[in-house]
Design an enzyme around this catalytic site. Structure first.
Site, PDB file in Angstrom:
ATOM      1  N   TYR A  95       3.161-126.219  13.306  1.00 25.57           N
ATOM      2  CA  TYR A  95       3.225-125.355  12.120  1.00 25.57           C
ATOM      3  C   TYR A  95       4.116-124.126  12.296  1.00 25.57           C
ATOM      4  CZ  TYR A  95      -0.118-127.880   9.219  1.00 25.57           C
ATOM      5  OH  TYR A  95      -0.721-128.828   8.424  1.00 25.57           O
ATOM      6  N   GLU A 137      -7.384-130.546   8.527  1.00 27.02           N
ATOM      7  CA  GLU A 137      -6.893-131.676   9.323  1.00 27.02           C
ATOM      8  C   GLU A 137      -7.709-131.873  10.594  1.00 27.02           C
ATOM      9  OE1 GLU A 137      -2.734-130.662   9.569  1.00 27.02           O
ATOM     10  OE2 GLU A 137      -2.602-130.715   7.379  1.00 27.02           O
TER      11      GLU A 137
END
Length: 406
Positions: A95, A137
């Site tokens: 990320y 997630e």
């Protein structure tokens, strides 16, 4: 939580990002692949060439900024992206590089308009949104791995059968190489393949809908061969599967995923599909006729003609055996043989008149899947008919996840 000044800046500038979304998306991927070329193994290079992922990224950034104080408003987008991230194996450590690259792309495209204050605000917003995705997630990874027959990452499957379903669709029946159990799934979900193709520099990841009712013995995916057309390259993975993969060959898949699933309700259900969009709704149909035998089911399918109509005989047999099922077909380019044998119910496309004449009760749940133009048409029809948003469910095979956007 984000401070009020950050929220104000992000919401004020979100429309500007939307206006330049395609340029930002294009610049982002150029920078990302220069910075982290290994990510070519994850992103769909065919969609890159078509510009679809660039457009999807730009939309997602704008939507997240617009709804930064209420991410619940874009819950369908978040769920869809999270499911795909779990399926392809996105990890928390990926990320930051995405965030840095996105901010650089915004600066490059907007120039002096992207002040330090604006970039700082969007940096905080990205961190806030990324944390939300990482949390969701993490739960998905845990649930997937610990379910009965579940697994982490990619697992080897062998092709037990390869069956041609139409001119350009072939089914692949898959069984685990290790002979152990496999995870069940919800009708409408998909498998994700990691294809290692000879002479290709990178691996290729694709999502393919499971086209059979859930079971614990095998998986079935039905793949359309994507041929080359003007301004559209041929599908790398679909052609590899059609032309090179044979019975007993080994392929790698992650566990089933997806948020487009059939809910067990008493209301009538209308399943609408076009082209290869038939695959997830066929799984729904095969499930509904056995598990929901008293539920009224209407199955509407649109294709070019009978040559491009997969599972035609199977669906006809289901209709013969299940009085609660009504199936209708539209061909936009029927062959002479189709016309002579009356292989279809309507020449042309699914429109509001056709829908009203064949769906007696609009108090139904509508599930649909197909190409973006097809789905845009369907959602406009449903909106015009006044179908509530909570009764509309769809799956897009494109990275552009939201329909009806100008």
């Amino acid at each position: 939580m984000l401070d009020e000044n950050t929220i104000s800046i992000v919401q004020t500038t979100a429309p500007v990002l939307k206006q330049h979304s395609k340029e930002i998306g294009k610049r982002f991927y150029t920078l990302l692949f220069d910075k982290a070329p290994e990510l070519n193994n994850i992103f769909n290079q065919t969609n890159q060439k078509r510009g679809l992922q660039q457009e999807a990224l730009g939309y997602a950034v704008y939507a997240a900024g617009e709804h930064i104080t209420n991410l619940e408003a874009i819950k369908p987008v978040i769920e869809r992206i999270s499911q795909k991230h779990r399926a392809i194996g996105i990890t928390p450590d990926q990320y930051p590089v995405v965030g840095e690259t996105l901010l650089q792309a915004v600066k490059d495209v907007l120039g002096e308009a992207a002040t330090e204050e604006i970039i700082d605000a969007w940096g905080k917003a990205y961190g806030y949104i990324a944390d939300a995705f990482i949390s969701i997630e993490k739960k998905l990874y845990e649930e997937t791995e610990h379910q009965q027959g579940g697994w982490e990452g990619y697992r080897d499957f062998y092709v037990d059968k390869k069956v041609r379903e139409s001119e350009d669709v072939t089914s692949f029946y898959l069984k685990p190489k290790d002979g152990k159990g496999i995870a069940t799934y919800k009708p409408g979900q998909y498998l994700t393949i990691k294809a290692r193709i000879p002479n290709e520099k990178y691996t290729h990841i694709r999502h393919y809908s499971l086209s059979e009712a859930p079971n614990t013995n095998y998986y079935r995916i039905s793949v359309k061969r994507e041929d080359e057309h003007p301004n559209t390259p041929e599908g790398i993975v679909s052609n590899y599967l059609h032309k090179q993969i044979q019975t007993n060959d080994i392929l790698q898949f992650s566990a089933p995923a997806g948020d487009f699933v059939l809910y067990n309700k008493s209301t009538p259900v209308v399943l609408i599909s076009g082209g290869i969009g038939i695959t997830p709704v066929l799984s729904m149909l095969n499930t509904a006729v056995t598990e929901q035998p008293n539920r009224k089911i209407i199955f509407l399918y649109a294709a070019r003609n009978s040559k491009y109509h997969p599972f035609k005989d199977h669906i006809q047999q289901l209709e013969n055996n299940h009085p609660n099922l009504k199936s209708l077909v539209c061909y936009d380019s029927p062959t002479n043989e189709d016309k002579q044998e009356k292989n279809f119910d309507r020449e042309g496309y699914i429109d509001l008149e056709f829908l009203k004449s064949n769906v007696p009760d609009k108090n139904a749940d509508f599930y649909f899947c197909g190409s973006i133009p097809f789905m845009d048409s369907v959602i406009k029809i449903l909106n015009e008919w006044g179908i509530p948003a909570e009764h509309i469910h769809y799956e897009s095979f494109s990275p552009v996840a939201i329909l009806g956007e100008d």
